[in-house]
Motif scaffolding. Sequence first.
Motif, mmCIF file in Angstrom:
data_model
loop_
_atom_site.group_PDB
_atom_site.id
_atom_site.type_symbol
_atom_site.label_atom_id
_atom_site.label_comp_id
_atom_site.label_asym_id
_atom_site.label_seq_id
_atom_site.Cartn_x
_atom_site.Cartn_y
_atom_site.Cartn_z
ATOM 1 N N LEU A 1 0.796 -1.221 0.000
ATOM 2 C CA LEU A 1 0.000 0.000 0.000
ATOM 3 C C LEU A 1 0.828 1.272 0.000
ATOM 4 O O LEU A 1 0.338 2.335 -0.395
ATOM 5 C CB LEU A 1 -0.933 0.012 1.218
ATOM 6 C CG LEU A 1 -2.023 -1.062 1.253
ATOM 7 C CD1 LEU A 1 -2.841 -0.931 2.530
ATOM 8 C CD2 LEU A 1 -2.921 -0.945 0.028
ATOM 9 N N GLY A 2 2.068 1.176 0.485
ATOM 10 C CA GLY A 2 2.871 2.386 0.571
ATOM 11 C C GLY A 2 3.918 2.279 1.651
ATOM 12 O O GLY A 2 4.387 1.183 1.979
ATOM 13 N N ASP B 1 7.891 22.465 9.836
ATOM 14 C CA ASP B 1 8.485 21.135 9.675
ATOM 15 C C ASP B 1 8.154 20.311 10.914
ATOM 16 O O ASP B 1 8.488 20.704 12.042
ATOM 17 C CB ASP B 1 10.003 21.238 9.529
ATOM 18 C CG ASP B 1 10.414 22.040 8.306
ATOM 19 O OD1 ASP B 1 10.439 21.457 7.207
ATOM 20 O OD2 ASP B 1 10.711 23.247 8.456
ATOM 21 N N TYR B 2 7.519 19.167 10.688
ATOM 22 C CA TYR B 2 7.092 18.313 11.797
ATOM 23 C C TYR B 2 7.737 16.935 11.703
ATOM 24 O O TYR B 2 8.078 16.468 10.608
ATOM 25 C CB TYR B 2 5.573 18.132 11.774
ATOM 26 C CG TYR B 2 4.775 19.408 11.792
ATOM 27 C CD1 TYR B 2 4.698 20.191 12.940
ATOM 28 C CD2 TYR B 2 4.072 19.826 10.660
ATOM 29 C CE1 TYR B 2 3.951 21.363 12.956
ATOM 30 C CE2 TYR B 2 3.318 20.995 10.671
ATOM 31 C CZ TYR B 2 3.256 21.765 11.819
ATOM 32 O OH TYR B 2 2.530 22.915 11.825
ATOM 33 N N GLU B 3 7.864 16.290 12.855
ATOM 34 C CA GLU B 3 8.310 14.901 12.899
ATOM 35 C C GLU B 3 7.254 14.103 13.663
ATOM 36 O O GLU B 3 7.391 13.854 14.864
ATOM 37 C CB GLU B 3 9.686 14.788 13.551
ATOM 38 C CG GLU B 3 10.791 15.423 12.711
ATOM 39 C CD GLU B 3 12.189 15.194 13.258
ATOM 40 O OE1 GLU B 3 12.317 14.794 14.435
ATOM 41 O OE2 GLU B 3 13.161 15.410 12.504
ATOM 42 N N PRO B 4 6.178 13.707 12.993
ATOM 43 C CA PRO B 4 5.096 12.993 13.679
ATOM 44 C C PRO B 4 5.556 11.641 14.182
ATOM 45 O O PRO B 4 6.553 11.075 13.712
ATOM 46 C CB PRO B 4 4.030 12.858 12.584
ATOM 47 C CG PRO B 4 4.769 12.964 11.304
ATOM 48 C CD PRO B 4 5.914 13.892 11.557
ATOM 49 N N ASP B 5 4.809 11.113 15.139
ATOM 50 C CA ASP B 5 5.188 9.830 15.728
ATOM 51 C C ASP B 5 5.110 8.706 14.693
ATOM 52 O O ASP B 5 6.004 7.867 14.606
ATOM 53 C CB ASP B 5 4.303 9.523 16.943
ATOM 54 C CG ASP B 5 4.575 10.493 18.079
ATOM 55 O OD1 ASP B 5 5.741 10.566 18.513
ATOM 56 O OD2 ASP B 5 3.652 11.188 18.511
ATOM 57 N N VAL B 6 4.037 8.676 13.915
ATOM 58 C CA VAL B 6 3.877 7.684 12.841
ATOM 59 C C VAL B 6 3.169 8.368 11.681
ATOM 60 O O VAL B 6 2.319 9.239 11.896
ATOM 61 C CB VAL B 6 3.050 6.453 13.303
ATOM 62 C CG1 VAL B 6 2.943 5.415 12.181
ATOM 63 C CG2 VAL B 6 3.670 5.812 14.543
ATOM 64 N N CYS B 7 3.514 7.990 10.454
ATOM 65 C CA CYS B 7 2.822 8.538 9.291
ATOM 66 C C CYS B 7 2.801 7.509 8.169
ATOM 67 O O CYS B 7 3.625 6.582 8.146
ATOM 68 C CB CYS B 7 3.457 9.838 8.816
ATOM 69 S SG CYS B 7 5.206 9.707 8.368
ATOM 70 N N PHE B 8 1.873 7.667 7.249
ATOM 71 C CA PHE B 8 1.719 6.736 6.125
ATOM 72 C C PHE B 8 1.569 7.504 4.826
ATOM 73 O O PHE B 8 0.772 8.446 4.729
ATOM 74 C CB PHE B 8 0.499 5.837 6.332
ATOM 75 C CG PHE B 8 0.055 5.113 5.087
ATOM 76 C CD1 PHE B 8 0.794 4.054 4.580
ATOM 77 C CD2 PHE B 8 -1.094 5.506 4.400
ATOM 78 C CE1 PHE B 8 0.400 3.397 3.410
ATOM 79 C CE2 PHE B 8 -1.499 4.858 3.243
ATOM 80 C CZ PHE B 8 -0.742 3.809 2.750
ATOM 81 N N VAL C 1 2.793 7.924 -3.998
ATOM 82 C CA VAL C 1 3.690 8.973 -3.511
ATOM 83 C C VAL C 1 5.014 8.369 -3.050
ATOM 84 O O VAL C 1 6.098 8.847 -3.404
ATOM 85 C CB VAL C 1 3.030 9.758 -2.363
ATOM 86 C CG1 VAL C 1 4.006 10.759 -1.752
ATOM 87 C CG2 VAL C 1 1.779 10.474 -2.862
ATOM 88 N N ALA C 2 4.942 7.295 -2.281
ATOM 89 C CA ALA C 2 6.139 6.702 -1.673
ATOM 90 C C ALA C 2 7.107 6.138 -2.695
ATOM 91 O O ALA C 2 8.327 6.142 -2.473
ATOM 92 C CB ALA C 2 5.717 5.607 -0.690
ATOM 93 N N ASP C 3 6.610 5.659 -3.820
ATOM 94 C CA ASP C 3 7.487 5.075 -4.832
ATOM 95 C C ASP C 3 8.469 6.086 -5.410
ATOM 96 O O ASP C 3 9.491 5.712 -5.998
ATOM 97 C CB ASP C 3 6.659 4.463 -5.972
ATOM 98 C CG ASP C 3 6.073 3.118 -5.601
ATOM 99 O OD1 ASP C 3 6.436 2.583 -4.536
ATOM 100 O OD2 ASP C 3 5.243 2.588 -6.369
ATOM 101 N N PHE D 1 10.000 15.285 3.548
ATOM 102 C CA PHE D 1 8.907 14.588 2.892
ATOM 103 C C PHE D 1 7.663 15.470 2.814
ATOM 104 O O PHE D 1 7.472 16.365 3.642
ATOM 105 C CB PHE D 1 8.587 13.294 3.642
ATOM 106 C CG PHE D 1 9.730 12.318 3.652
ATOM 107 C CD1 PHE D 1 9.809 11.310 2.707
ATOM 108 C CD2 PHE D 1 10.739 12.419 4.603
ATOM 109 C CE1 PHE D 1 10.873 10.421 2.704
ATOM 110 C CE2 PHE D 1 11.809 11.538 4.611
ATOM 111 C CZ PHE D 1 11.869 10.533 3.655
ATOM 112 N N PRO D 2 6.796 15.212 1.828
ATOM 113 C CA PRO D 2 5.563 15.988 1.688
ATOM 114 C C PRO D 2 4.508 15.527 2.690
ATOM 115 O O PRO D 2 4.729 14.586 3.474
ATOM 116 C CB PRO D 2 5.133 15.667 0.249
ATOM 117 C CG PRO D 2 5.627 14.264 0.043
ATOM 118 C CD PRO D 2 6.940 14.197 0.763
ATOM 119 N N ALA D 3 3.357 16.162 2.646
ATOM 120 C CA ALA D 3 2.251 15.781 3.539
ATOM 121 C C ALA D 3 1.843 14.335 3.264
ATOM 122 O O ALA D 3 1.606 13.966 2.111
ATOM 123 C CB ALA D 3 1.062 16.709 3.322
ATOM 124 N N PRO D 4 1.772 13.492 4.285
ATOM 125 C CA PRO D 4 1.352 12.102 4.100
ATOM 126 C C PRO D 4 -0.167 11.978 4.061
ATOM 127 O O PRO D 4 -0.891 12.972 4.176
ATOM 128 C CB PRO D 4 1.935 11.403 5.332
ATOM 129 C CG PRO D 4 1.954 12.466 6.378
ATOM 130 C CD PRO D 4 2.168 13.776 5.652
#
Length: 219
Positions: free
Chosen positions: A87-88, A103-110, A115-117, A126-129
Amino acid sequence: MPQLMETLSIEKALQRPDAYLFVEKLYAALELEKAQREHFYEIVEENRKMEFINGEIIFHSPVKKWHNTVTGNVFMLLNTYAIQHDLGYVGIEKIMISLTRNDYEPDVCFFRKQVADAFAEDQMQFPAPDLIVEVLSPSTEKHDRETKFVDYAAHGVKEYWIIDPKREFIEQHILQSEFYELHIKATDGAIHCAVMPGLSFPVRAIFDREECARVVREL
């Protein structure tokens, strides 16, 4: 509430006879902030969690055990499912999300596969997840519920989870048009991920390591 406050602020600004002068001052302040952001990029450390929020460099202290447990459980649940179904990409803690101002460093993101490829192996910003998960702590809750809540929605983050590791509940916010709507706030039952089709698991798996391990085996 943040959305209402934003609307009222715009309306209030438009009532000012010096609106254009106000905008000029705002633009000048934002230009100065750009220099501060460049300084942030120069000093940001790979082994320390740091964020740039509204012109301020935020240094984060070490987390408590319950915070680390929840972050790890969520990552295992999302990452296992994302890998199995191609899925990504799921990131944890030190993935820097660079938006238009902050600029943020969230705990978890997907990030969805499309986009990820395109990500490079040595990429650092990285851009907005599609999904962001923030685990609350006393020092971060205000930003998680106010600044980030507005900013994530403004930049199209489709799903936002806010998790309280002490009181053991999760809030699932889904983007509707421009703003988030609370989908569930729960301590038990199941959560159905909106941006990862077919992913559903017990809320308890977020807080209980044994339950998390059981669910991961069954995904």
